[in-house]
Design an enzyme around this catalytic site. Structure first.
Site, PDB file in Angstrom:
ATOM      1  N   GLY A 128       0.779  -1.222   0.000  1.00 28.32           N
ATOM      2  CA  GLY A 128       0.000   0.000   0.000  1.00 28.32           C
ATOM      3  C   GLY A 128       0.814   1.276   0.000  1.00 28.32           C
ATOM      4  O   GLY A 128       1.954   1.317  -0.470  1.00 28.32           O
ATOM      5  N   HIS A 129       0.214   2.327   0.560  1.00 28.06           N
ATOM      6  CA  HIS A 129       0.747   3.688   0.530  1.00 28.06           C
ATOM      7  C   HIS A 129       2.123   3.782   1.187  1.00 28.06           C
ATOM      8  O   HIS A 129       3.071   4.317   0.615  1.00 28.06           O
ATOM      9  CB  HIS A 129      -0.253   4.604   1.234  1.00 28.06           C
ATOM     10  N   PHE A 130       2.225   3.281   2.411  1.00 28.17           N
ATOM     11  CA  PHE A 130       3.503   3.303   3.128  1.00 28.17           C
ATOM     12  C   PHE A 130       4.247   1.995   2.869  1.00 28.17           C
ATOM     13  O   PHE A 130       4.335   1.110   3.725  1.00 28.17           O
ATOM     14  CB  PHE A 130       3.275   3.533   4.627  1.00 28.17           C
TER      15      PHE A 130
END
Length: 317
Positions: free
Chosen positions: A291-293
């Protein structure tokens, strides 16, 4: 017997050299936690690695800080000089109120530019993630001679990257900066939203340390910080008009670039990663199943890719 003693002596010397080298490498991994003054602000930063080695400037995203690089820094620091600052209003840097400091991406970039000069960074590779992208690309476009390479992790420079549902209420705020539109964005500053940023799109949520949102949320919850974040949500609207300028920088200067992108990111999805291929010739492109991180789940893989990439392209290697 003499030959045996000589061989034994050489073996002992080799072991001593190896031991010394290992000890030196371990000492370089020691992270130092420092603060410098920039325009009267305390700018906190993490630093490790030999100062005469190629430098990597790590620029964090929202809503985190240099804390997001807590594992990456020692993974690079045996061979690279690694520096990760906190922006004003984030992490352990100063947090002046919105009526005391202009929370815009132009101003954050000015502060980080002065920070690099204050700590003596003359040439560096930049790791750009989320908010770090518009800050870092401003630096790169202004001082292309200072930029060695780019490492882009879920950091946007193309309209395709913000053409999704997440950005609809933010774009509405750009068009109509009212209290009502701003209040609609406050849900992005809650613990639930912070946890979502760290866990959405990951393969195994049980591998994501709660220390991440445990660090971030108390800082977001500080009195006055929501107003800071709303100011930056609005200021993010200043970035898309600069995309053509940044893309021109890519085409003209062709910085070697590594893409390590969490493809399941709902904020900056993979649609924002592919357009870099249009403008950059020396590009290494990796979409990761996270995901994002992305560092939270695939930090070891990203560190390995960075080391391989910098080994080929960083000045001094």
């Amino acid at each position: 017997m003499t030959k045996f003693k000589m061989a034994a002596g050489l073996f002992t010397l080799a072991m001593l050299i190896t031991s010394t080298s290992l000890a030196l490498a371990e000492s370089h991994k020691q992270v130092h936690y420092r603060t410098v003054k920039v325009d009267g602000l305390d700018i906190f930063y993490r630093e490790a690695g030999p100062k005469d080695a190629p430098t990597v400037l790590l620029l964090h995203g929202f809503p985190t800080s240099s804390h997001m690089f807590r594992d990456l820094i020692p993974a690079l620091a045996d061979k690279y000089h690694v520096v990760a600052p906190d922006y004003p209003g984030f992490g352990y840097s100063s947090m002046p109120a919105v009526d005391e400091f202009e929370y815009t991406f132009d101003n954050l970039a000015r502060v980080i530019e002065k920070f690099t000069e204050r700590v003596g960074l003359e040439k560096y590779s930049i790791y750009l993630m989320d908010y770090g992208a518009p800050i870092g690309f401003r630096l790169a476009a202004k001082h292309p001679d200072r930029v060695d390479t780019l490492i882009v992790q879920n950091g946007n420079a193309y309209d395709e990257g913000i053409d999704n549902d997440f950005w609809k209420p933010v774009k509405a705020y750009w068009k109509d900066r009212t209290a009502k539109q701003g209040d609609a964005l406050r849900s992005l500053l809650t613990l639930e939203a912070t946890k979502w940023q760290y866990t959405h799109g990951v393969r195994n949520v049980e591998t994501i340390s709660p220390d991440a949102w445990g660090h971030v949320q108390p800082l977001l919850d500080r009195e006055g910080n929501q107003e800071i974040q709303l100011a930056l949500f609005y200021s993010y609207g200043s970035n898309p008009p600069l995309y053509p300028q940044w893309q021109q920088y890519f085409r003209e200067h062709q910085p070697p670039t590594l893409i390590v992108w969490g493809k399941n990111d709902a904020i900056f999805p993979a649609a924002g990663a592919h357009p870099y291929k249009r403008d950059l010739k020396e590009l290494e492109f990796h979409l990761l199943d996270t995901g994002h991180f992305a560092l939270e789940e695939d930090g070891a893989q990203i560190a390995s890719l960075i080391r391989e990439f910098l080994g080929k392209h960083a000045a001094g290697n």
